[in-house]
Design a protein around this motif. Structure first.
Motif, short mmCIF file in Angstrom:
data_model
loop_
_atom_site.label_atom_id
_atom_site.label_comp_id
_atom_site.label_asym_id
_atom_site.label_seq_id
_atom_site.Cartn_x
_atom_site.Cartn_y
_atom_site.Cartn_z
N TYR A 195 0.89 -1.53 0.08
CA TYR A 195 0.10 -0.08 0.28
C TYR A 195 1.13 1.54 0.46
O TYR A 195 0.47 2.03 -0.34
N TRP A 196 2.44 1.03 0.79
CA TRP A 196 2.60 2.36 0.98
C TRP A 196 3.27 2.45 -0.26
O TRP A 196 3.21 4.09 -0.68
N CYS A 197 4.66 1.72 -1.45
CA CYS A 197 5.18 1.37 -1.84
C CYS A 197 3.71 2.42 -3.48
O CYS A 197 3.74 3.37 -3.84
N THR A 198 2.85 1.54 -3.63
CA THR A 198 1.58 1.93 -4.59
C THR A 198 1.67 3.47 -4.58
O THR A 198 1.11 4.39 -5.78
N GLY A 199 0.68 3.68 -3.12
CA GLY A 199 0.62 5.59 -2.40
C GLY A 199 1.84 6.17 -3.13
O GLY A 199 1.48 7.58 -4.05
N ILE A 200 2.75 5.62 -2.73
CA ILE A 200 3.78 7.27 -3.30
C ILE A 200 3.72 7.00 -4.78
O ILE A 200 3.98 7.53 -5.96
N TRP A 201 3.58 6.08 -5.96
CA TRP A 201 3.51 6.24 -7.37
C TRP A 201 1.86 7.02 -7.72
O TRP A 201 2.63 7.72 -8.72
#
Length: 111
Positions: free
Chosen positions: A68-74
């Motif tokens: 969730y955190w990684c996809t949120g950045i992108w």
């Protein structure tokens, strides 16, 4: 950027991220990279686990799509760049995602 645009962008990123990582409607995006494993627990319930498929780039994308955190950045980067460089196209998308995000947030909060 006004505070209203910032709030809209935050809610849009929230909704887009949840859409990519969790929603059933986007399972087709995750399917090439993820495998869902079901195991029967001792108490008879079924536990579901996510296994990232492959190696190299395929595994990297699978890890990205399960985080969730990684996809949120992108998602933030994509929506912000759209807001800055092509606002005529990005702003309607941001508004729709923001309204859906706020509705989802309120739904969770008011349960």
């Amino acid at each position: 950027m006004t505070w209203l645009h910032l709030v809209m962008l935050v809610m849009a990123v929230f909704r887009l991220t949840r859409l990519i990582v969790f929603d059933k409607i986007t399972w087709f995006l995750r399917k090439p990279f993820h495998e869902v494993i079901e195991e029967t627990q001792e108490d008879g319930s079924i536990g579901t686990y996510l296994h990232v498929k492959g190696t190299g780039v395929r595994k990297w994308i699978g890890e990205l799509l399960s985080c969730y955190w990684c996809t949120g950045i992108w998602s933030s980067v994509i929506l912000y760049l759209g807001y800055v460089y092509i606002p005529q196209l990005a702003l309607p998308v941001i508004i729709i995602l923001a309204v859906a995000g706020m509705a989802g947030f309120l739904e969770s909060f008011l349960k």
